[in-house]
Design an enzyme around this catalytic site. Structure first.
Site, PDB file in Angstrom:
ATOM      1  N   ASN A  26       0.801  -1.228   0.000  1.00  0.00           N
ATOM      2  CA  ASN A  26       0.000   0.000   0.000  1.00  0.00           C
ATOM      3  C   ASN A  26       0.835   1.280   0.000  1.00  0.00           C
ATOM      4  O   ASN A  26       0.314   2.353   0.301  1.00  0.00           O
ATOM      5  CB  ASN A  26      -0.955  -0.005   1.198  1.00  0.00           C
ATOM      6  CG  ASN A  26      -0.206  -0.047   2.516  1.00  0.00           C
ATOM      7  OD1 ASN A  26       1.025  -0.202   2.524  1.00  0.00           O
ATOM      8  ND2 ASN A  26      -0.912   0.087   3.618  1.00  0.00           N
ATOM      9  N   ASP A 101       5.790 -17.290  14.433  1.00  0.00           N
ATOM     10  CA  ASP A 101       6.833 -17.030  15.408  1.00  0.00           C
ATOM     11  C   ASP A 101       6.153 -16.862  16.762  1.00  0.00           C
ATOM     12  O   ASP A 101       5.230 -16.053  16.894  1.00  0.00           O
ATOM     13  CB  ASP A 101       7.559 -15.729  15.019  1.00  0.00           C
ATOM     14  CG  ASP A 101       9.016 -15.734  15.396  1.00  0.00           C
ATOM     15  OD1 ASP A 101       9.306 -16.128  16.539  1.00  0.00           O
ATOM     16  OD2 ASP A 101       9.848 -15.326  14.570  1.00  0.00           O
ATOM     17  N   ASP A 208      10.684 -18.275  19.811  1.00  0.00           N
ATOM     18  CA  ASP A 208      11.727 -17.296  20.099  1.00  0.00           C
ATOM     19  C   ASP A 208      12.397 -17.576  21.450  1.00  0.00           C
ATOM     20  O   ASP A 208      11.702 -17.771  22.454  1.00  0.00           O
ATOM     21  CB  ASP A 208      11.061 -15.906  20.127  1.00  0.00           C
ATOM     22  CG  ASP A 208      12.052 -14.769  20.077  1.00  0.00           C
ATOM     23  OD1 ASP A 208      12.730 -14.626  19.052  1.00  0.00           O
ATOM     24  OD2 ASP A 208      12.126 -14.001  21.054  1.00  0.00           O
ATOM     25  N   GLU A 265      14.204 -21.567  19.074  1.00  0.00           N
ATOM     26  CA  GLU A 265      15.430 -20.784  18.978  1.00  0.00           C
ATOM     27  C   GLU A 265      16.127 -20.875  20.327  1.00  0.00           C
ATOM     28  O   GLU A 265      15.549 -20.506  21.353  1.00  0.00           O
ATOM     29  CB  GLU A 265      15.120 -19.319  18.640  1.00  0.00           C
ATOM     30  CG  GLU A 265      16.394 -18.550  18.353  1.00  0.00           C
ATOM     31  CD  GLU A 265      16.316 -17.064  18.644  1.00  0.00           C
ATOM     32  OE1 GLU A 265      17.105 -16.297  18.086  1.00  0.00           O
ATOM     33  OE2 GLU A 265      15.448 -16.656  19.456  1.00  0.00           O
ATOM     34  N   HIS A 340      16.944 -13.389  10.208  1.00  0.00           N
ATOM     35  CA  HIS A 340      16.773 -11.938  10.343  1.00  0.00           C
ATOM     36  C   HIS A 340      17.716 -11.305  11.358  1.00  0.00           C
ATOM     37  O   HIS A 340      17.709 -10.094  11.524  1.00  0.00           O
ATOM     38  CB  HIS A 340      15.322 -11.648  10.740  1.00  0.00           C
ATOM     39  CG  HIS A 340      15.000 -12.199  12.094  1.00  0.00           C
ATOM     40  ND1 HIS A 340      14.895 -13.550  12.343  1.00  0.00           N
ATOM     41  CD2 HIS A 340      14.794 -11.592  13.289  1.00  0.00           C
ATOM     42  CE1 HIS A 340      14.640 -13.733  13.627  1.00  0.00           C
ATOM     43  NE2 HIS A 340      14.570 -12.567  14.222  1.00  0.00           N
TER      44      HIS A 340
HETATM   45  C1  GLC Z   1      15.355 -13.546  19.097  1.00  0.00           C
HETATM   46  C2  GLC Z   1      14.924 -12.910  17.805  1.00  0.00           C
HETATM   47  C3  GLC Z   1      15.470 -11.521  17.762  1.00  0.00           C
HETATM   48  C4  GLC Z   1      14.898 -10.761  18.924  1.00  0.00           C
HETATM   49  C5  GLC Z   1      15.114 -11.488  20.252  1.00  0.00           C
HETATM   50  C6  GLC Z   1      14.214 -10.949  21.304  1.00  0.00           C
HETATM   51  O1  GLC Z   1      16.710 -13.694  19.195  1.00  0.00           O
HETATM   52  O2  GLC Z   1      15.332 -13.682  16.728  1.00  0.00           O
HETATM   53  O3  GLC Z   1      15.194 -10.877  16.555  1.00  0.00           O
HETATM   54  O4  GLC Z   1      15.481  -9.501  18.988  1.00  0.00           O
HETATM   55  O5  GLC Z   1      14.837 -12.853  20.176  1.00  0.00           O
HETATM   56  O6  GLC Z   1      12.883 -11.306  21.042  1.00  0.00           O
HETATM   57 CA    CA Z   2       2.514  -1.564   3.747  1.00  0.00          CA
END
Ligand code: GLC
Ligand code: CA
Length: 572
Positions: A26, A101, A208, A265, A340
């Site tokens: 958008n 996530d 996470d 993670e 990321h």
């Molecule tokens: C994980 C995520 C990262 C975030 C952190 C806190 O490491 O991948 O991007 O900043 O957790 O949530």
């Molecule tokens: Ca957008």
């Protein structure tokens, strides 16, 4: 392991989307859900089975969505729940599943629970978070934190709450207060959130920092900080006393009732720890994201991740081989070169100069995709997107970068500004977050407006339109690798053997390994240098058939720069 034993989560190839940077629909300069939906055909062409969406929930974006203020709503910039349902429907039509996530070690400080919790000490949500009295007061009356933990993004991991005169814990930014998992009500809330999304049809969770949820109730000081070192509270919180109990409970109450792929993670896990999380007999998670191979270019004596040194191939081989070997037959690996939070793989482990970018990106893809585990592709990796260099720190967005700048450049002055800009360009998280490069048009076709984060100027040469049109592109190479995954069970089941000394690798130039099954083996050979080398492999017999290569022909014992190739060999 025989073919019939393949478990469902071992099959997919998973593609990670960082929604903010994927596709804007958008013109506000921010990627969004309708943008993702519009690109599902691209992902279908690539052939991935599942998409992991970095957080799309309501968030004030202190940490770009990793600070959630409402787990059942979509972030304003990203769209609505109806947009989400539309994305699910289009993904499903294209045989692509969605992995969410799950960020539940902490919430945003703007989450209703925290707003309630900080309103008074006897609020019923108080115990959803971790509160502690001051350890004392210094001469001018400043409260002293309960221990010396240093947060990942800010100095102390404890923030003083004026209103109620206690500290709360935040392993990440002070806008990311940690949830108190020892409170059963918190755990039930999390399970409810999970059911909400599972009932919408999502097929997986990436959890996470899930190994940080259980803290030692004694909150001991961090000895590294005491010793003058600069360590982080993450290491103190990792793999805490009740984490396995909680994950088993989560599995019992939620995960076991759905057909779901899970990956945790987990910073700071050894292979022994990982087997506790992923062991086939443990009923916790299916796989973890370990970080050991992401540490091969960090400098513990210096400023940790902030440096611009190159990794050593022998270190990478040792670490990856340890993970392959230690989990074999007992637990399951995730395979990734970037995400990321990490710089771009081709710049970091390959060579992003115009001469070698395409070859080295393909070589890295071969190296990873033939290992045992579930492969993850981070958006733009399939185009060979590269690290970016911005000339001033203001051009970066990431709070980790800005906090490090404040700490090392402005306050302690330990790192000169030019040096730090070079470090940021080598290892900062925004390397992964510059907008996806769709075409050579203005703003790379990412947005018609002003992008929230600057583009990598190389988009004119590196973009999806070019790659899809070019049969020899990195994109089509990934597509073939994914096809091979789907048609070659040996890539899942074969045993792994490093063709070098696994504990103490000696070959600093070539990474070669074997995947062995009952009837056949796969011999994977990767030249990590820009030089021509010679290597002989006794496994290469008359039965050998070239399965895939990043060169158009085979020079057998001569390995050309960044050559990556795989042979199928009969064991009979
Ligand atoms: C994980 C995520 C990262 C975030 C952190 C806190 O490491 O991948 O991007 O900043 O957790 O949530
Ligand atoms: Ca957008």
């Amino acid at each position: 392991m025989s073919n019939s034993d393949i478990m469902k989560f071992q099959e997919p190839v998973i593609y990670q989307i960082y929604p903010r940077s994927f596709q804007d629909s958008n013109g506000d300069g921010i990627g969004d859900l309708p943008g993702i939906t519009s690109r599902i055909p691209y992902l279908a062409q690539l052939g991935v089975d599942m998409v992991w969406l970095s957080p799309v929930y309501k968030s004030p974006n202190d940490d770009n969505g990793y600070d959630i203020s409402d787990y059942r709503q979509i972030m304003d910039e990203f769209g609505t729940l109806a947009d989400f349902d539309e994305l699910m429907a289009v993904a499903q039509e294209n045989d692509i599943k969605i992995m969410m996530d799950l960020v539940v070690n902490h919430t945003s400080d703007e989450h209703e629970w925290f707003q309630q919790a900080r309103s008074s000490r006897d609020n019923k949500f108080r115990d959803y978070y971790i509160w502690k009295d001051a350890a004392g007061y210094d001469n001018d009356g400043t409260p002293l934190p309960p221990n010396n933990w240093i947060s990942a993004f800010a100095p102390s991991a404890w923030e003083w709450d004026e209103g109620t005169e206690q500290f709360y814990l935040h392993l990440f930014s002070k806008k990311q207060p940690d949830l108190n998992w020892d409170n059963p009500a918190v755990r039930q809330e999390v399970y409810d959130i999970m059911r909400f999304w599972l009932d919408k049809g999502v097929a997986g969770f990436r959890m996470d920092v899930i190994n940080l949820i259980s803290k030692d109730p004694a909150y001991p000081n961090d000895p590294e900080v005491e010793a003058g070192g600069h360590e982080s509270a993450l290491w103190m919180a990792a793999n805490g006393p009740r984490v396995h109990e909680y994950l088993q409970e989560m599995n019992r109450e939620v995960l076991s009732k759905y057909d779901v792929v899970t990956v945790g993670e987990t910073p700071d896990v050894s292979t022994e720890d990982a087997l506790k999380y992923t062991g086939f007999d443990r009923d916790e998670l299916q796989m973890v994201f370990q970080f050991e191979h992401m540490g091969v270019d960090s400098n513990p004596e210096g400023f940790g991740k902030w440096n611009d040194e190159k990794f050593k191939l022998v270190d990478l081989k040792r670490v990856l081989s340890k993970w392959q070997n230690d989990l074999a037959g007992k637990g399951w690996n995730s395979l990734y070169w970037n995400n990321h939070d990490q710089p771009r793989a081709v710049s970091r482990f390959g060579n992003d100069s115009p001469a070698w970018r395409v070859l080295s990106a393909k070589m890295l893809a071969i190296n990873l995709h033939f290992m045992q585990g579930t492969p993850y592709i981070y958006q733009g990796e399939e185009l060979g997107m590269t690290n970016v260099f911005f000339e001033q720190v203001e051009d970066y967005d990431d709070l980790e970068i800005h906090n490090a700048w404040r700490e090392y450049v402005e306050e302690s002055k330990l790192i000169p500004p030019e040096k730090m800009l070079s470090f940021i360009s080598a290892s900062g998280r925004d390397n992964a977050r510059t907008p996806m490069q769709w075409s050579a048009e203005e703003n790379a076709g990412f947005t018609t407006g002003k992008p929230w984060l600057g583009l990598n100027p190389r988009y004119k040469e590196i973009n999806a339109e070019q790659a899809v049109a070019d049969e020899n592109s990195i994109f089509h190479f990934y597509r073939r690798l994914i096809e091979l995954r789907h048609s070659t069970p040996l890539m899942i089941t074969g045993t792994y053997e490093l063709l070098d000394n696994a504990e103490n690798p000696l070959d600093e130039e070539v990474y070669a390994y074997l995947r062995t099954g009952d009837d056949e083996s796969l011999l994977v050979i990767c030249n990590f240098t820009d030089r021509q080398l010679t290597r002989t492999f006794e496994q290469l017999d008359d039965s050998a058939e070239l399965l895939i290569s990043n060169y158009p022909d085979d020079a057998v014992e001569t390995l050309r720069p960044y050559e990556g190739k795989v042979y199928r060999i009969s064991n009979r």
